[in-house]
Structure formats: C-alpha cells, structure tokens
Design an enzyme around this catalytic site. Structure first.
Site, PDB file in Angstrom:
ATOM      1  N   ASP A   1      61.526  37.796  85.772  1.00  0.00           N
ATOM      2  CA  ASP A   1      61.034  36.643  85.075  1.00  0.00           C
ATOM      3  C   ASP A   1      61.300  36.008  84.165  1.00  0.00           C
ATOM      4  O   ASP A   1      62.065  36.988  83.037  1.00  0.00           O
ATOM      5  CB  ASP A   1      59.124  36.821  84.927  1.00  0.00           C
ATOM      6  CG  ASP A   1      58.695  37.243  85.693  1.00  0.00           C
ATOM      7  OD1 ASP A   1      58.828  36.509  86.757  1.00  0.00           O
ATOM      8  OD2 ASP A   1      57.737  37.806  85.580  1.00  0.00           O
TER       9      ASP A   1
ATOM     10  N   ARG B   1      63.151  31.119  91.587  1.00  0.00           N
ATOM     11  CA  ARG B   1      61.705  30.524  90.999  1.00  0.00           C
ATOM     12  C   ARG B   1      62.304  29.070  90.080  1.00  0.00           C
ATOM     13  O   ARG B   1      62.167  29.303  88.671  1.00  0.00           O
ATOM     14  CB  ARG B   1      61.092  31.505  90.818  1.00  0.00           C
ATOM     15  CG  ARG B   1      59.811  31.061  90.876  1.00  0.00           C
ATOM     16  CD  ARG B   1      59.435  32.067  89.722  1.00  0.00           C
ATOM     17  NE  ARG B   1      58.266  33.060  90.142  1.00  0.00           N
ATOM     18  CZ  ARG B   1      58.534  34.835  89.372  1.00  0.00           C
ATOM     19  NH1 ARG B   1      58.707  34.297  88.205  1.00  0.00           N
ATOM     20  NH2 ARG B   1      58.950  36.206  90.401  1.00  0.00           N
TER      21      ARG B   1
HETATM   22  P1  FDA Z   1      50.041  22.267  86.184  1.00  0.00           P
HETATM   23  O1  FDA Z   1      49.952  23.501  85.052  1.00  0.00           O
HETATM   24  O2  FDA Z   1      50.130  20.986  85.941  1.00  0.00           O
HETATM   25  O3  FDA Z   1      49.021  22.687  87.589  1.00  0.00           O
HETATM   26  C1  FDA Z   1      48.675  21.866  88.617  1.00  0.00           C
HETATM   27  C2  FDA Z   1      47.070  22.639  88.681  1.00  0.00           C
HETATM   28  O4  FDA Z   1      47.090  23.995  89.758  1.00  0.00           O
HETATM   29  C3  FDA Z   1      45.965  22.741  87.937  1.00  0.00           C
HETATM   30  O5  FDA Z   1      44.701  21.089  88.203  1.00  0.00           O
HETATM   31  C4  FDA Z   1      45.323  23.669  88.405  1.00  0.00           C
HETATM   32  O6  FDA Z   1      44.055  22.877  89.566  1.00  0.00           O
HETATM   33  C5  FDA Z   1      45.538  24.331  88.688  1.00  0.00           C
HETATM   34  N1  FDA Z   1      46.227  25.634  88.359  1.00  0.00           N
HETATM   35  C6  FDA Z   1      47.446  25.809  87.692  1.00  0.00           C
HETATM   36  N2  FDA Z   1      47.186  27.021  86.621  1.00  0.00           N
HETATM   37  C7  FDA Z   1      45.625  27.466  86.410  1.00  0.00           C
HETATM   38  C8  FDA Z   1      45.410  28.588  86.175  1.00  0.00           C
HETATM   39  N3  FDA Z   1      45.547  29.124  85.301  1.00  0.00           N
HETATM   40  N4  FDA Z   1      43.943  28.829  86.409  1.00  0.00           N
HETATM   41  C9  FDA Z   1      43.774  27.709  87.400  1.00  0.00           C
HETATM   42  N5  FDA Z   1      44.208  26.628  88.106  1.00  0.00           N
HETATM   43  C10 FDA Z   1      44.969  26.384  87.977  1.00  0.00           C
HETATM   44  N6  FDA Z   1      56.656  30.484  83.603  1.00  0.00           N
HETATM   45  C11 FDA Z   1      56.601  30.781  82.979  1.00  0.00           C
HETATM   46  O7  FDA Z   1      57.816  30.760  82.104  1.00  0.00           O
HETATM   47  N7  FDA Z   1      58.071  32.023  83.711  1.00  0.00           N
HETATM   48  C12 FDA Z   1      58.427  32.231  84.792  1.00  0.00           C
HETATM   49  O8  FDA Z   1      58.603  33.618  84.704  1.00  0.00           O
HETATM   50  C13 FDA Z   1      56.751  32.762  85.636  1.00  0.00           C
HETATM   51  N8  FDA Z   1      56.833  32.735  86.412  1.00  0.00           N
HETATM   52  C14 FDA Z   1      55.662  32.142  87.418  1.00  0.00           C
HETATM   53  C15 FDA Z   1      55.752  32.930  89.136  1.00  0.00           C
HETATM   54  C16 FDA Z   1      54.714  31.900  89.377  1.00  0.00           C
HETATM   55  C17 FDA Z   1      54.092  32.441  90.789  1.00  0.00           C
HETATM   56  C18 FDA Z   1      53.819  30.864  89.263  1.00  0.00           C
HETATM   57  C19 FDA Z   1      52.791  30.671  90.338  1.00  0.00           C
HETATM   58  C20 FDA Z   1      53.951  30.521  87.816  1.00  0.00           C
HETATM   59  C21 FDA Z   1      54.836  31.331  87.324  1.00  0.00           C
HETATM   60  N9  FDA Z   1      55.471  30.672  85.428  1.00  0.00           N
HETATM   61  C22 FDA Z   1      55.645  30.974  84.965  1.00  0.00           C
HETATM   62  C23 FDA Z   1      53.828  29.657  85.153  1.00  0.00           C
HETATM   63  C24 FDA Z   1      54.245  28.684  85.291  1.00  0.00           C
HETATM   64  O9  FDA Z   1      55.244  28.309  84.087  1.00  0.00           O
HETATM   65  C25 FDA Z   1      53.145  27.747  84.872  1.00  0.00           C
HETATM   66  O10 FDA Z   1      52.915  28.070  83.920  1.00  0.00           O
HETATM   67  C26 FDA Z   1      51.797  27.362  85.656  1.00  0.00           C
HETATM   68  O11 FDA Z   1      52.220  27.924  87.049  1.00  0.00           O
HETATM   69  C27 FDA Z   1      51.115  26.014  85.911  1.00  0.00           C
HETATM   70  O12 FDA Z   1      51.582  25.733  86.360  1.00  0.00           O
HETATM   71  P2  FDA Z   1      51.554  24.731  87.459  1.00  0.00           P
HETATM   72  O13 FDA Z   1      52.953  24.338  88.114  1.00  0.00           O
HETATM   73  O14 FDA Z   1      50.485  25.284  88.583  1.00  0.00           O
HETATM   74  O15 FDA Z   1      51.255  23.424  87.171  1.00  0.00           O
END
Ligand code: FDA
Length: 311
Positions: A136, A187
């Site tokens: 990560d 990733r």
């Molecule tokens: P965004 O935050 O713009 O959200 C888009 C939509 O997704 C929201 O409107 C909502 O509907 C839904 N959503 C997002 N987060 C949600 C939540 N917590 N609860 C409910 N709904 C939610 N980061 C990092 O810095 N280092 C890492 O190693 C990782 N590893 C990682 C693995 C995996 C498999 C995922 C999916 C994510 C990570 N992350 C991470 C976290 C990533 O950086 C990020 O903070 C979150 O995925 C939220 O961003 P989105 O891309 O979902 O978009």
C-alpha cells in the site's frame, strides 16, 4: 468548505496515537459494532469468512491485516510475524492468495533496513506459496522510500510484488512511467492522505483529471493494472479506455474497499469485469476507519446512527 474541514478533522484523528490505542481496545467487541461495516473483524477467521463470501459472489480479494506507524523493533517484528501467520492461514483456508501490507507496519519508521528485512521475511514465505503482495502507499513522506524498496526487491527477483500510486500526487505520472518501464504492477488510487499543495492537487477535479491521465497510460502500457476507485466517472472512463484499446476484461481489474459500493462491485462483476475487494481486518483498525470517514461525510451519519441503535 465543511467537507474540507471534516476531511482534515478525520485525517488528524487518524494519526492520533492515544485514540488509536483506545479504539483498538474497545471498538470491535461486538459483531454489530459500527466499524464492522468497513472492517471484516478482529481475527483471521473473520477475514477468511468475509473473503469466502466475497469470492462466492464472483469477486476477487486482497486481505489486509491492519497496522501502520509502528515505532519500535518489537512492534515491527510482531507485525511481520502477523503477516507471515496470515499467509500460512490463507494457504490452509484455501482462499485466494493476495495480501496488501504497509511498510510502516513492518518498521519503516524504525529504519529503512528494518522494513526491508521484514518485507523480505514476508516475501520468503509468500513467494514459496505463490502469493501476490501489494505494498500500500502511505503519506508523501514515505513515497520515495516505498518506491525505492519496491524497486530493490523487484531487482532481487520478487516479481509478485506490486505498488500503489496516488493520482493526488503530482509526481505519480512520472512514477508510473518508471514502474511500467521495469514491468511492475500498479494499483492506481486517488490518495487517502492530506498532502501539501506544493506536491499534490487539492481539488477533486484536478485529482480526477490526473487519475484519468494515469489510468489511460496504465491500460495502454502496464502489466495488469488495478484501477481502485468507487467513483462512477473514473470507472466509466476506464471502461471507455479499455474499449478504445480493445483490451480484454482479464487484462486489468477494478478494486474497491470492503463495505463500500457493494452494488457497484456486483454490477461490474456481472458485466464481466474483474473486481477485487480489499478486505481489512485486525485490531489496528482506527486510522483506516478514520480515513474512510474523511472520504465521505455520509459515513459519519452512518456511524452516529449505528451508535444510537447499538445503545
Ligand atoms: P471519491 O472519494 O471521489 O468517491 C467517489 C464515490 O465513491 C463517492 O461519491 C461515494 O459514492 C463512493 N465512496 C468513496 N469512498 C467512500 C467511502 N469511504 N464510503 C462510502 N462511499 C465511498 N489510498 C492510499 O492513499 N493508499 C493506498 O494504498 C490505497 N489503497 C486502496 C485500495 C483500494 C482497493 C481502494 C478502493 C482504495 C485505496 N485507497 C488507497 C483509498 C483511495 O486513495 C481513496 O481515498 C478512496 O478509494 C476514495 O476515493 P474514490 O476513488 O473512491 O473516489
């Protein structure tokens, strides 16, 4: 403005050690407890049960034994033993062999050599059993060291070891090029940490634009990239790019977090895309949970409602 403030608030709580200790002691006692929506439970048995359910739904898994920011050698050794034990338990359970971990869990704050030695101990067992291990990505003070450690171990022949890049960081496009040139697996995420504007995009629009730019590059040139997001716009852009390149759905995967947008996870799998669910578990759940609250104010309402219900 309120969103930005609450985000900063929860990210500050995420880094608070006394709170973390308190929460780890009292938070996950009951299966109905509020953190359970995002964390599979405290034990490996909880994680294996969650993994089986996810796999039965046609999705892939990555298990994360939660832990980060350890500051003593003893803690780093204990975390390393925990990761090795997890690998053995996963083999015994017969579930998919994919684990995510953090370098500060293995002692990066103790010193560089400790983290490298401990990761090598984990990989010695993981490689024997054909695991994929994802490092990560943590906050920007660790970006360069994390990539350096990945590159060193990659150079030593650990080819089932992947990294994470955050589109919020301005450097990530160049980092993506470098990892692609070496043949590594990436990733892509937006980034879960509060970063200064000198090195990171500050608006959702800019972070999203960078995400799309890097995603487009990964789908074209990278080995089996993982596009980790719950954002429908990012997912639509990824599908469009794959179609534009004529890329088969088994050449990349989507990744999402346990308990987040389960509807979208199922819908993508039903469309034939590969979807991996990141399943965190363990006692050290507090910083992870706070970062999930920071991402979405609606989650705070969910927690408050659960707490009231549990009372
Ligand atoms: P965004 O935050 O713009 O959200 C888009 C939509 O997704 C929201 O409107 C909502 O509907 C839904 N959503 C997002 N987060 C949600 C939540 N917590 N609860 C409910 N709904 C939610 N980061 C990092 O810095 N280092 C890492 O190693 C990782 N590893 C990682 C693995 C995996 C498999 C995922 C999916 C994510 C990570 N992350 C991470 C976290 C990533 O950086 C990020 O903070 C979150 O995925 C939220 O961003 P989105 O891309 O979902 O978009």
């Amino acid at each position: 403005m309120l969103n930005a403030l609450s985000k900063a608030f929860f990210l500050t709580l995420a880094a608070n050690r006394p709170l973390k200790r308190l929460a780890s002691r009292y938070g996950l006692r009951k299966p109905t407890s509020f953190a359970r929506r995002f964390i599979a439970g405290e034990t490996t048995a909880d994680a294996v049960a969650a993994a089986r359910a996810v796999q039965a739904a046609g999705l892939f898994i990555s298990l994360d034994l939660l832990g980060e920011s350890v500051v003593t050698l003893d803690e780093a050794d204990a975390a390393t033993r925990g990761c090795v034990a997890l690998i053995r338990d996963v083999v015994d359970a017969g579930i998919e062999r994919n684990v995510s971990l953090k370098l500060t869990q293995l002692g990066l704050d103790v010193d560089h050599a400790t983290a490298v030695d401990n990761l090598r101990k984990v990989l010695a067992v993981a490689d024997r059993h054909d695991f994929f291990i994802r490092i990560d990505m943590e906050g920007s003070p660790y970006t360069q060291e994390t990539l350096d450690i990945w590159e060193t171990l990659w150079g030593l022949g650990h080819r089932r070891l992947g990294v994470v890049l955050q589109s919020a960081l301005r450097r990530s496009e160049a980092d993506a090029q470098r990892v692609i040139e070496r043949g590594g697996r990436i990733r892509l995420v937006k980034g879960a940490y509060k970063e200064p504007k000198t090195i990171a995009y500050q608006t959702k629009a800019d972070v999203d634009e960078a995400f799309v730019r890097i995603m487009r590059l990964l789908l074209k040139d990278a080995d089996y990239p993982a596009i980790a997001t719950h954002d429908p716009a990012m997912i639509a852009a990824t599908k469009a790019r794959a179609a534009e390149l004529g890329l088969a759905p088994d050449r990349f995967e989507f990744q999402m977090l346990y308990g987040v947008r389960r509807d979208l996870q199922a819908a993508l799998a039903a469309e034939g895309y590969r979807v991996r669910v990141y399943i965190p578990f363990g006692r050290e759940w507090f910083p992870y949970f706070m970062r999930r609250l920071a991402e979405r104010p609606a989650n705070v309402a969910f927690v408050v409602k659960s707490l009231l219900r549990e009372r």
